[in-house]
Write a protein that holds these residues in place. Structure first.
Motif, PDB file in Angstrom:
ATOM      1  N   LYS A 233       0.831  -1.260  -0.037  1.00  4.10           N
ATOM      2  CA  LYS A 233      -0.025  -0.068  -0.059  1.00  4.10           C
ATOM      3  C   LYS A 233       0.929   1.368   0.021  1.00  4.10           C
ATOM      4  CE  LYS A 233      -3.750  -2.166   2.577  1.00  4.10           C
ATOM      5  NZ  LYS A 233      -4.607  -2.268   3.798  1.00  4.10           N
ATOM      6  N   ILE A 234       1.927   1.283   0.709  1.00  7.45           N
ATOM      7  CA  ILE A 234       2.878   2.353   1.028  1.00  7.45           C
ATOM      8  C   ILE A 234       3.472   2.654  -0.502  1.00  7.45           C
ATOM      9  CG2 ILE A 234       4.953   3.297   1.924  1.00  7.45           C
ATOM     10  CD1 ILE A 234       4.149   1.646   4.472  1.00  7.45           C
ATOM     11  N   ILE A 235       3.962   1.914  -1.147  1.00  7.52           N
ATOM     12  CA  ILE A 235       4.711   1.735  -2.388  1.00  7.52           C
ATOM     13  C   ILE A 235       3.949   1.966  -3.634  1.00  7.52           C
ATOM     14  CG2 ILE A 235       6.864   1.152  -1.275  1.00  7.52           C
ATOM     15  CD1 ILE A 235       6.550  -1.530  -3.194  1.00  7.52           C
ATOM     16  N   LYS A 236       2.743   1.702  -3.419  1.00 12.11           N
ATOM     17  CA  LYS A 236       1.859   1.794  -4.788  1.00 12.11           C
ATOM     18  C   LYS A 236       1.691   3.028  -5.499  1.00 12.11           C
ATOM     19  CE  LYS A 236      -2.902   0.842  -6.049  1.00 12.11           C
ATOM     20  NZ  LYS A 236      -4.459   0.610  -5.694  1.00 12.11           N
ATOM     21  N   GLY A 237       2.391   2.727  -6.647  1.00 11.84           N
ATOM     22  CA  GLY A 237       2.343   4.116  -7.803  1.00 11.84           C
ATOM     23  C   GLY A 237       3.850   4.747  -7.561  1.00 11.84           C
ATOM     24  N   LYS A 238       4.782   4.396  -6.818  1.00 14.09           N
ATOM     25  CA  LYS A 238       5.891   4.880  -6.519  1.00 14.09           C
ATOM     26  C   LYS A 238       6.716   3.941  -7.750  1.00 14.09           C
ATOM     27  CE  LYS A 238       4.622   7.237  -3.090  1.00 14.09           C
ATOM     28  NZ  LYS A 238       4.304   8.577  -3.274  1.00 14.09           N
ATOM     29  N   LYS A 239       7.580   4.978  -8.429  1.00 16.10           N
ATOM     30  CA  LYS A 239       8.503   4.395  -9.629  1.00 16.10           C
ATOM     31  C   LYS A 239      10.089   4.600  -9.031  1.00 16.10           C
ATOM     32  CE  LYS A 239       5.192   3.935 -12.435  1.00 16.10           C
ATOM     33  NZ  LYS A 239       4.793   2.324 -12.715  1.00 16.10           N
ATOM     34  N   GLY A 240      10.410   3.316  -8.940  1.00 15.37           N
ATOM     35  CA  GLY A 240      12.018   3.609  -8.948  1.00 15.37           C
ATOM     36  C   GLY A 240      12.242   3.184  -7.507  1.00 15.37           C
ATOM     37  N   ALA A 241      13.409   2.773  -6.974  1.00 15.47           N
ATOM     38  CA  ALA A 241      13.871   2.272  -5.755  1.00 15.47           C
ATOM     39  C   ALA A 241      13.872   3.374  -4.603  1.00 15.47           C
ATOM     40  CB  ALA A 241      15.315   1.451  -5.763  1.00 15.47           C
ATOM     41  N   LEU A 242      14.432   4.655  -5.161  1.00 11.43           N
ATOM     42  CA  LEU A 242      14.527   5.634  -4.162  1.00 11.43           C
ATOM     43  C   LEU A 242      13.138   6.195  -3.759  1.00 11.43           C
ATOM     44  CD1 LEU A 242      16.345   7.488  -2.619  1.00 11.43           C
ATOM     45  CD2 LEU A 242      16.614   9.045  -4.696  1.00 11.43           C
ATOM     46  N   ALA A 243      12.242   6.403  -4.495  1.00 13.26           N
ATOM     47  CA  ALA A 243      11.119   6.714  -4.212  1.00 13.26           C
ATOM     48  C   ALA A 243      10.088   5.600  -3.553  1.00 13.26           C
ATOM     49  CB  ALA A 243      10.193   6.945  -5.723  1.00 13.26           C
ATOM     50  N   LYS A 244      10.450   4.572  -3.634  1.00 11.63           N
ATOM     51  CA  LYS A 244       9.961   3.442  -2.590  1.00 11.63           C
ATOM     52  C   LYS A 244      10.393   3.378  -1.357  1.00 11.63           C
ATOM     53  CE  LYS A 244       8.712   0.283  -6.326  1.00 11.63           C
ATOM     54  NZ  LYS A 244       9.036  -1.069  -6.943  1.00 11.63           N
ATOM     55  N   ALA A 245      11.744   3.703  -1.154  1.00 15.36           N
ATOM     56  CA  ALA A 245      12.555   3.918   0.014  1.00 15.36           C
ATOM     57  C   ALA A 245      12.232   5.114   1.021  1.00 15.36           C
ATOM     58  CB  ALA A 245      13.884   3.939  -0.056  1.00 15.36           C
ATOM     59  N   GLN A 246      12.019   6.262   0.180  1.00 18.97           N
ATOM     60  CA  GLN A 246      11.520   7.486   0.720  1.00 18.97           C
ATOM     61  C   GLN A 246      10.141   7.305   1.275  1.00 18.97           C
ATOM     62  OE1 GLN A 246      12.616  10.114  -2.376  1.00 18.97           O
ATOM     63  NE2 GLN A 246      14.454  10.858  -1.232  1.00 18.97           N
ATOM     64  N   ALA A 247       9.148   6.795   0.592  1.00 16.93           N
ATOM     65  CA  ALA A 247       7.967   6.513   0.921  1.00 16.93           C
ATOM     66  C   ALA A 247       7.684   5.572   2.182  1.00 16.93           C
ATOM     67  CB  ALA A 247       7.067   5.889  -0.086  1.00 16.93           C
ATOM     68  N   ILE A 248       8.426   4.681   2.358  1.00 19.74           N
ATOM     69  CA  ILE A 248       8.338   3.518   3.514  1.00 19.74           C
ATOM     70  C   ILE A 248       9.139   4.653   4.552  1.00 19.74           C
ATOM     71  CG2 ILE A 248       9.436   1.864   4.578  1.00 19.74           C
ATOM     72  CD1 ILE A 248       9.463   0.523   1.746  1.00 19.74           C
ATOM     73  N   HIS A 249      10.039   5.341   4.421  1.00 20.79           N
ATOM     74  CA  HIS A 249      10.619   6.309   5.518  1.00 20.79           C
ATOM     75  C   HIS A 249       9.587   7.186   5.989  1.00 20.79           C
ATOM     76  CE1 HIS A 249      13.567   8.640   7.757  1.00 20.79           C
ATOM     77  NE2 HIS A 249      12.883   9.666   7.119  1.00 20.79           N
ATOM     78  N   GLU A 250       8.788   7.765   5.084  1.00 21.93           N
ATOM     79  CA  GLU A 250       7.838   8.808   5.646  1.00 21.93           C
ATOM     80  C   GLU A 250       6.943   8.320   6.269  1.00 21.93           C
ATOM     81  OE1 GLU A 250       7.840  12.265   5.292  1.00 21.93           O
ATOM     82  OE2 GLU A 250       9.952  11.875   4.908  1.00 21.93           O
ATOM     83  N   TRP A 251       6.190   6.902   5.839  1.00 25.78           N
ATOM     84  CA  TRP A 251       5.294   6.473   6.821  1.00 25.78           C
ATOM     85  C   TRP A 251       5.862   6.144   8.198  1.00 25.78           C
ATOM     86  CZ3 TRP A 251       4.370   2.087   9.465  1.00 25.78           C
ATOM     87  CH2 TRP A 251       2.879   1.810   9.916  1.00 25.78           C
ATOM     88  N   LEU A 252       7.093   5.669   8.211  1.00 26.67           N
ATOM     89  CA  LEU A 252       7.564   5.165   9.618  1.00 26.67           C
ATOM     90  C   LEU A 252       7.582   6.562  10.423  1.00 26.67           C
ATOM     91  CD1 LEU A 252      10.340   2.681   8.532  1.00 26.67           C
ATOM     92  CD2 LEU A 252       8.217   2.234   9.953  1.00 26.67           C
ATOM     93  N   LYS A 253       8.176   7.481   9.827  1.00 25.48           N
ATOM     94  CA  LYS A 253       8.426   9.053  10.412  1.00 25.48           C
ATOM     95  C   LYS A 253       6.831   9.325  11.053  1.00 25.48           C
ATOM     96  CE  LYS A 253       9.351  13.692   9.278  1.00 25.48           C
ATOM     97  NZ  LYS A 253       9.870  14.754   8.270  1.00 25.48           N
TER      98      LYS A 253
END
Length: 362
Positions: A233-253
């Motif tokens: 759910k968090i990385i849905k629609g995210k393109k590229g590894a960096l965008a996915k990593a940052q999305a997960i980081h923001e959710w945890l934040k």
């Protein structure tokens, strides 16, 4: 007067191609001319040793043979075909078939795995005089299997879509969707004819390469049902590894709250996910590592011994190390907590004295 009638006529053309000089198509990956020039320069600077290693790797990936795509130099004709069969009696990219030709020693040099060919077939009309005509293509492709006997050579024929079975890695920057599609088709050795009617032909970045260099299909998994489901759910629609990593980081934040210090408040990432509001640095590092890994990213727990000591997570993307650390206020991406405050982690993932792997070790 003799009435007209028709009989089938078949012709197999086997091509000798210039494979030694064949260079696979290199897709244009950006609209930036300068980046294209730099890429071309780097390719020209490749050593012969690197080229040989690359060729060996390609041969291994092709399971023992290479599909010939060079320029045609000679054509060998086989008009006498036996036990001919095919999926379609008309030209079709995915057409497949088989045939037998009278065995001859020269077949060993002309008909072998990967060789390009064209099977032509049609019904030819006869009247008082026989009129030869150009036979249309039925199978344009390659020899993918062969068996020899004393009398016949049996060949399995595969259409041009055999080229598309190879897995390619792509990474495009700021290109139109139609341009990306065209470059992908060219890479497979095919001539593109793309109709963009109804296509949202906007400029995008696209990559199917994960941080580890593997094909990135967007699949997640392996860290437990709850974590895998959440990460999807968090990385849905995210393109590229960096965008996915940052999305997960923001959710945890947004969702993690710090708890009192000890080596760990939970024994598994799934247990950490259930608590969330009472986690210390060891717990958040454990959970972050699991969520990043679930997204297909290379991640591991790091530690520094300054002050009371501290754990955080390092994520490697294309050789660059990024830090995700949920301790302290702010929790900015790629910063790490130290006794004096948070500091930028640079490209090394922070100043650590040891790597703990999947889990923190106190």
């Amino acid at each position: 007067m003799v009435s007209a009638y028709a009989i089938p006529r078949y012709l197999l053309e086997v091509y000798k191609t210039d494979e030694e000089n064949f260079e696979p198509y290199t897709p244009k990956t950006s609209n930036d001319d300068s980046s294209d020039k730099e890429k071309k320069k780097k390719e020209e600077e490749k050593t012969e040793e690197e080229d040989e290693e690359e060729e060996e790797e390609i041969e291994e990936n092709e399971e023992g043979f290479t599909l010939h795509q060079g320029e045609i130099q000679e054509i060998y004709y086989y008009p006498n075909l036996h036990t001919l069969s095919w999926d379609h009696d008309y030209e079709e990219l995915s057409n497949n078939g088989s045939c037998e030709i009278p065995y001859h020693e020269t077949d060993l040099k002309q008909c072998y795995l990967g060789v390009r060919l064209c099977l032509r077939a049609d019904w030819e009309e006869y009247n008082e005089t026989r009129v030869l005509k150009e036979l249309p293509e039925a199978i344009l492709g390659f020899i993918t299997e062969e068996r020899f006997s004393n009398a016949l050579t049996e060949l399995t024929l595969s259409g041009m879509d055999k080229l598309t079975e190879k897995e390619y890695q792509f990474e495009f920057t700021q290109m139109k969707r139609s341009e990306i599609i065209i470059e992908m088709i060219k890479t497979a050795g095919l001539i593109p004819e793309v109709d963009v009617t109804g296509l949202q032909d906007d400029v995008i970045d696209y990559s199917n390469i994960s941080s580890s260099g593997d094909d990135d299909s967007g699949s997640t998994g392996g860290e437990g049902a709850d974590i895998d489901s959440l990460v999807k759910k968090i990385i849905k629609g995210k393109k590229g590894a960096l965008a996915k990593a940052q999305a997960i980081h923001e959710w945890l934040k947004q969702n993690v709250r710090y708890g009192s210090y000890s080596c760990s408040q939970c024994s598994t990432p799934a247990e950490c996910l259930k608590k969330l509001t009472h986690l210390n640095c060891a717990d958040t590092a454990r959970l972050t590592r699991a969520m990043m890994s679930s997204a297909g990213l290379k991640a591991y727990v790091a530690h520094h011994s300054q002050g009371p000591g501290h754990f955080w997570t390092i994520i490697e993307i294309k050789g660059v190390k990024y830090a995700s650390d949920q301790t302290g206020s702010g929790s900015a991406w790629n910063t790490v907590w130290y006794p004096g405050g948070r500091a930028d982690a640079g490209t090394s993932g922070g100043n650590y004295d040891r790597i703990c792997g999947d889990n923190p070790s106190c």
